[in-house]
Design an enzyme around this catalytic site. Structure first.
Site, PDB file in Angstrom:
ATOM      1  CG  HIS A 185      78.016  -7.545  80.258  1.00  0.00           C
ATOM      2  ND1 HIS A 185      78.165  -8.549  79.321  1.00  0.00           N
ATOM      3  CD2 HIS A 185      78.771  -7.919  81.321  1.00  0.00           C
ATOM      4  CE1 HIS A 185      78.980  -9.477  79.800  1.00  0.00           C
ATOM      5  NE2 HIS A 185      79.365  -9.122  81.017  1.00  0.00           N
ATOM      6  CB  THR A 187      93.760  -9.478  79.844  1.00  0.00           C
ATOM      7  OG1 THR A 187      93.164 -10.320  80.830  1.00  0.00           O
ATOM      8  CG2 THR A 187      92.929  -8.204  79.699  1.00  0.00           C
ATOM      9  CE1 TYR A 234      79.131  -8.619  84.818  1.00  0.00           C
ATOM     10  CE2 TYR A 234      77.752  -8.114  86.699  1.00  0.00           C
ATOM     11  CZ  TYR A 234      78.047  -8.902  85.606  1.00  0.00           C
ATOM     12  OH  TYR A 234      77.236  -9.975  85.311  1.00  0.00           O
ATOM     13  CE  LYS A 279      85.452 -13.118  83.090  1.00  0.00           C
ATOM     14  NZ  LYS A 279      84.918 -12.251  82.027  1.00  0.00           N
ATOM     15  NE  ARG A 316      81.624 -15.434  78.149  1.00  0.00           N
ATOM     16  CZ  ARG A 316      81.847 -14.278  78.766  1.00  0.00           C
ATOM     17  NH1 ARG A 316      82.033 -14.221  80.084  1.00  0.00           N
ATOM     18  NH2 ARG A 316      81.895 -13.166  78.065  1.00  0.00           N
ATOM     19  CG  ASP A 350      87.140  -6.975  84.072  1.00  0.00           C
ATOM     20  OD1 ASP A 350      87.069  -5.855  83.518  1.00  0.00           O
ATOM     21  OD2 ASP A 350      86.633  -7.997  83.591  1.00  0.00           O
ATOM     22  CD  GLU A 386      83.650 -10.519  79.653  1.00  0.00           C
ATOM     23  OE1 GLU A 386      84.371  -9.811  80.391  1.00  0.00           O
ATOM     24  OE2 GLU A 386      82.721 -11.230  80.084  1.00  0.00           O
ATOM     25  CB  THR A 435      81.154  -6.989  78.755  1.00  0.00           C
ATOM     26  OG1 THR A 435      82.069  -7.973  79.196  1.00  0.00           O
ATOM     27  CG2 THR A 435      80.804  -7.228  77.306  1.00  0.00           C
ATOM     28  CG  ASP A 438      87.839 -10.128  80.944  1.00  0.00           C
ATOM     29  OD1 ASP A 438      88.755 -10.935  81.141  1.00  0.00           O
ATOM     30  OD2 ASP A 438      86.831 -10.026  81.678  1.00  0.00           O
ATOM     31  NE  ARG A 452      73.283 -13.703  89.706  1.00  0.00           N
ATOM     32  CZ  ARG A 452      74.338 -13.257  89.029  1.00  0.00           C
ATOM     33  NH1 ARG A 452      75.427 -13.969  88.920  1.00  0.00           N
ATOM     34  NH2 ARG A 452      74.290 -12.069  88.462  1.00  0.00           N
ATOM     35  CD  GLU A 487      85.961  -5.929  80.233  1.00  0.00           C
ATOM     36  OE1 GLU A 487      86.542  -5.200  81.058  1.00  0.00           O
ATOM     37  OE2 GLU A 487      85.589  -7.102  80.474  1.00  0.00           O
ATOM     38  CD  GLN A 534      82.588 -16.081  83.296  1.00  0.00           C
ATOM     39  OE1 GLN A 534      82.680 -16.177  82.075  1.00  0.00           O
ATOM     40  NE2 GLN A 534      82.137 -14.992  83.881  1.00  0.00           N
ATOM     41  CD  GLU A 554      76.341  -9.379  76.837  1.00  0.00           C
ATOM     42  OE1 GLU A 554      75.684  -8.350  76.979  1.00  0.00           O
ATOM     43  OE2 GLU A 554      77.587  -9.407  76.847  1.00  0.00           O
TER      44      GLU A 554
HETATM   45 MN    MN Z   1      85.229  -8.561  81.914  1.00  0.00          MN
END
Ligand code: MN
Length: 436
Positions: free
Chosen positions: A145, A268, A140, A264, A248, A138, A210, A370, A244, A154, A212, A251, A384
């Protein structure tokens, strides 16, 4: 070869399968996506098929002599219970089979009565994974995103410096990948409640989707070799939708230092039809790396590839709650985005994946990451949309959502449109959340 337009893209061509001529349909004769199916309610062997309108051409039943030996060999491979052998054959074989199917299904085709006996209504079919997936990675690829999520996880360092230099990814889990309507059970796991000094165990309270695109590898490469970015697309068979699913709370507690794991790996969901790159040729757009013109390291640079390595593919997420379902109300669209928002191309993902000598095999699957866009309504996850689970979404049904509840069905859709061409769709990746 992949990017070139040919007679199979002619928007004027109609099929003798009348449902394929509906301009709102996903599967006109210009699409011809591959999948694996059997008649619902039977224990027959799964077999390869091609979607046309609301029908499937049963490729195992299609015993027609083909003049082109490349097409004949591809048809034999495409009729099997997994498409890996077809994927291994490469772009020339994929093209030959597409052309042969196009000629058989177009209006005025000579073998119409023979082929019509090989049609199975999609409503009577059970679809399964289109390939034996050996490995799943997977990525990014949406910077929007990455920035939005990075700010939540972060705040001081939302986009790590490596993002500008390479497609970031992680190796995912294959055993829990399923096609649309697979059973998705809410996962249990560890999480650290806000302000707590020790974790708790239980059903995830922050279950998310997600949005994707899935990318199926065609021909592989030998271990110890790498695929140059200019050659990378010849190794890609086609695209599908990919959800996906993400817990959260799990995660965010487990994510440092090694990245996604149990948050995760429980499920899927992909859409069952693989749209070939050839079918997507009319919808290509330049790759745009937003906010930077910094040259990349040479193995990721290619003027020729970047000129048309994006896809203008409209993506959408829809939610059907149990209450909507019981009232017979239509699912509500939560977000709409576009694959063109990807910062990295599928060719760059594949070139980067192999640059250290990692071997890819036919049927390997990538997730794009995503695909959020720049606007708030283009967010590809609830994380989001709700600003990290702090602002609830008000649904038209009067309900609210922060994250997914049991009984919610999430439906991903995608469609490509361009003036002068037939619009094509990817079908659906859809699944319902069951209780833990
Ligand atoms: Mn993903």
């Amino acid at each position: 070869m992949n990017a070139a337009l040919n007679s199979t893209h002619n928007g004027e061509t109609r099929s003798w399968v009348s449902s394929a001529n509906d301009p709102k349909g996903d599967f006109p004769i210009q699409n011809l996506p591959f999948g694996v199916f059997r008649r619902r309610g039977t224990e027959k062997q799964f077999r390869g098929g091609v979607a046309i309108g609301d029908q499937i051409v049963d490729l195992a039943a299609l015993q027609v002599p083909l003049d082109d030996p490349l097409a004949a060999r591809a048809l034999s491979a495409a009729s099997k219970a997994a498409l890996n052998e077809l994927m291994q054959q490469g772009p020339a074989a994929w093209h030959a089979l597409r052309l042969a199917l196009f000629e058989m299904l177009r209006e005025g085709a000579t073998r119409q009565s023979q082929i019509s006996r090989c049609l199975v209504p999609q409503a009577h079919a059970e679809l399964t994974l289109p390939a034996e997936i050996g490995d799943y990675t997977d990525f990014y690829a949406s910077k929007y995103h990455a920035l939005a999520v990075g700010k939540l996880f972060r705040p001081d360092n939302p986009l790590t410096p490596n993002y500008a230099w390479m497609p970031i990814g992680y190796h995912g889990r294959v055993s829990s990948i399923g096609v649309t309507e697979q059973a998705v059970r809410r996962p249990k796991g560890q999480s650290l409640p806000k302000g707590a000094d020790r974790p708790v165990f239980g059903p995830s309270k922050r279950l998310d989707y997600e949005l994707e695109v899935g990318i199926f590898v065609g021909c592989g490469n030998a271990q110890g070799t790498s695929v140059p970015v200019d050659a990378a697309e010849a190794h890609i068979f086609g695209l599908c939708l990919l959800n996906d699913w993400s817990a959260r709370d799990v995660q965010s507690w487990e994510g440092q230092p090694l990245g996604p794991f149990l948050g995760k790996n429980f499920a899927t969901t992909i859409s069952p039809w693989i749209i070939t790159l050839e079918a997507l040729a009319p919808f290509r757009v330049p790759l745009v790396r937003v906010g930077t013109d910094q040259p990349l390291l040479p193995y990721l640079e290619s003027a020729q590839v970047h000129a048309a390595s994006g896809f203008d593919m409209e993506l959408s997420v829809h939610l059907e709650t149990a209450a909507m379902r019981s009232r017979g109300a239509a699912p509500e669209r939560l977000a709409r985005s576009n694959f063109r928002h990807a910062h990295w191309s599928i060719a760059q993902m594949l070139a980067h994946h192999t640059v250290g000598g990692c071997n890819l095999r036919p049927g390997d699957l990538f997730g794009s990451g995503t695909l959020s866009g720049p606007l708030p309504e283009e967010a590809g996850s609830l994380l989001e949309m709700t600003h990290g689970g702090s602002t609830a979404i008000n649904l038209k049904s009067g309900e609210q959502r922060m994250f997914l509840e049991d009984g919610d069905r999430v439906i991903l859709r995608a469609r490509c449109e361009r003036e002068g061409f037939a619009s094509i769709g990817l079908g659906e990746a859809s699944a319902l959340i069951r209780p833990a």
